[in-house]
Design an enzyme around this catalytic site. Structure first.
Site, PDB file in Angstrom:
ATOM      1  N   ASP A  15       0.813  -1.223   0.000  1.00  0.00           N
ATOM      2  CA  ASP A  15       0.000   0.000   0.000  1.00  0.00           C
ATOM      3  C   ASP A  15       0.844   1.269   0.000  1.00  0.00           C
ATOM      4  OD1 ASP A  15      -2.039  -1.898   0.364  1.00  0.00           O
ATOM      5  OD2 ASP A  15      -2.013  -1.643   2.540  1.00  0.00           O
ATOM      6  N   GLU A 187     -11.285   1.020  -3.947  1.00  0.00           N
ATOM      7  CA  GLU A 187     -10.649   1.420  -2.686  1.00  0.00           C
ATOM      8  C   GLU A 187      -9.414   2.252  -2.986  1.00  0.00           C
ATOM      9  OE1 GLU A 187      -9.492  -2.209  -0.667  1.00  0.00           O
ATOM     10  OE2 GLU A 187      -8.805  -3.118  -2.517  1.00  0.00           O
TER      11      GLU A 187
END
Length: 523
Positions: A15, A187
């Site tokens: 991420d 997302e």
């Protein structure tokens, strides 16, 4: 031509949120249940990187005791405005079933290395928060919206709300600005402004092998957002398993010279679809089309070797992989499970030149384990330690652990048996099923004991020996492909760690002393 070799952050570094401030580049990555929270890496050329700091070092910033596996810190976003660094992150308390308890926070610092503030609570409507600073001086929080209702799209869109920097609070209406594309699982939102357009970068397709990066744009911050007709701009070629897989969850950076790069997560399977190193960070070079759409150079699939920016080479110092515990501070690569480093369970001063761990709860505990570990970043490696430990009963153990989470690990340990006395054992947990791989314990003489593990992709072998004696293989070769995101029957997000731990299930906190820990990559 200088090249970026991917992954730039090998091992569990998912991420990535990339940021440039002046001549310095930073990448913040998720740390989940591992403490301290959020790793920030530093570079000057996008080629060479080093672990610089952790912003969440205090329990007042991050209290994860009791957090579930693959809970804790999800998807941090690092930004900078008016001389201040901003970091937003999610602390996930529950994630299985219909509901997800996802609390979003903000911390700030004038210097990237801290001190970082105590957190400001933002919201709990979803995860993957990011902060966008517009050129009119306003700031905006984005996060995906989680919908628990049956029959609804759980990934319900991207929420946008203004953040007031003066009052340190969210203000004004909450708007759902983007419902996603046909790929779904929308997302990881990040906003960028270029040539009059707001560009919304999202991750879609789920964080596994169908992961992707998609782009939409609008002339208005509030939308509507037009979807890139050639989405996804980045996704992996699943037919080429020797290339980078799971490409997605991206963020962008512009260099001093106007070049654009994308940091994204990826995975490298060692066998079948198992990625024992977890999700890693890679970088791709990008360009903009005449129509104003973002494209990955040589995309849409990620490349292992990427043209580096036109910046002076800037090698970074590396931390010694041999830790003899002679410093008053732990080396930066060490992490603990859920709880902060403190003298009540970990000490470098009680016995000079040793790491002392005081016996904690079991390996399946989500509260107070006494476990110190570092990321596995290589497919071929030896790890070694020397232990001094005098257990008094079978409930006391200490040794060398290869660990994914509370359900999957392999543990070579010294313990005490009523008949055999001080002895060696191997405990394995595979998908939460407990096993003992040495039913006939191996007696040990008193004194220091060396422990070692060799890892070659999915195969691992333990060894042990008294000091100055030859190594002896302990047990059989262990298949460790279960130490991966992909091996469970539910989604999980971390990676394999190697490290040291001790348990005292009787609650007496019996201490174990470790003389060193050596991590040796093999060719």
């Amino acid at each position: 031509m200088a090249l970026i070799t991917n992954p730039v952050l090998p091992g569990y570094h998912p991420d990535p949120s990339i940021l440039r401030v002046g001549d310095d580049y930073y990448i913040a990555v998720s740390t989940f249940e591992w403490f301290p929270g959020v790793q920030i890496h530093h570079s000057r050329d996008l080629v060479h990187w080093r672990l610089l700091t952790y912003p969440l070092t205090r329990t007042s910033q991050l209290d994860m005791v009791g957090n579930i596996d693959s809970g804790g810190v999800w998807a941090p976003c690092l930004s900078h405005a008016d001389g201040l660094f901003y970091l937003v992150y999610t602390d996930v308390k529950s994630r299985k079933g219909a509901f997800k308890d996802t609390h979003n926070y903000l911390v700030t610092a004038e210097n990237i290395e801290g001190p970082w503030s105590d957190p400001i609570y933002l919201n709990s409507s979803g995860f993957d928060p990011s902060l966008f600073h517009d050129d009119d001086g306003s700031s905006w929080l984005l996060n995906m919206i989680w919908d628990f209702r049956k029959g609804q799209n759980s990934f319900a869109g991207i929420a946008l709300q203004r953040y007031d920097r003066a009052t340190h609070s969210l203000t004004g209406p909450i708007r759902n600005i983007f419902k996603g594309t046909r790929l779904g699982v929308t997302e990881a939102p990040h906003l960028y402004k270029r040539n009059g357009y707001y560009y919304l970068i999202t991750a879609e397709g789920g964080t596994g092998y169908t992961h992707a990066v998609t782009v939409a744009r609008s002339s208005s911050l509030l939308g509507p957002y037009e979807v890139d007709p050639d989405n996804p701009v980045l996704t992996s070629d699943q037919s080429q398993r020797d290339q980078l897989q799971k490409a997605g969850h991206a963020s962008l950076v512009e260099t001093q010279d106007g070049e654009w790069y994308m940091a994204h997560l990826c995975g490298r399977p060692v066998v079948e679809d198992k990625c024992i190193l977890g999700r890693e960070t890679a970088i791709q070079k990008c360009h903009w089309t005449q129509e104003g759409w973002l494209r990955v150079m040589y995309g849409p699939h990620p490349s292992i070797n990427v043209e580096a920016p036109k910046l002076p080479p800037h090698p970074m110092p590396t931390e010694n992989n041999l830790d003899e515990f002679s410093s008053p501070e732990l080396k930066g690569y060490w992490n603990s499970l859920r709880r902060a480093f403190s003298e009540d369970w970990l000490s470098l001063s009680e016995r000079t030149g040793f790491l002392r761990l005081k016996g904690g709860e079991s390996m399946q505990s989500t509260h107070h384990q006494s476990l110190l570990a570092r990321r596995l970043t290589d497919f071929h490696v030896e790890v070694e330690t020397q232990l001094e430990y005098s257990p008094e009963n079978f409930q006391q153990m200490a040794g060398l652990i290869i660990y994914y989470d509370t359900t999957d690990y392999a543990y070579l340990h010294v313990t005490h048996h009523e008949t055999d006395g001080r002895c060696l054992g191997i405990i394995e947990s595979r998908h939460g099923i407990y096993d003992e791989l040495l039913l006939n314990k191996i007696p040990l003489p008193e004194g220091p004991t060396r422990l070692m593990a060799t890892i070659h992709k999915e195969r691992m072998q333990f060894y042990a020996a008294p000091v100055d004696e030859a190594w002896r293989a302990i047990g059989d070769v262990i298949d460790i492909r279960n130490l991966s995101d992909d091996a469970a029957d539910y989604i999980r997000f971390t990676g394999t760690f190697v490290g040291l731990c001790t348990q005292d299930l009787g609650g007496r906190c019996q201490a174990a002393d470790f003389a060193y820990f050596d991590y040796r990559p093999l060719s």
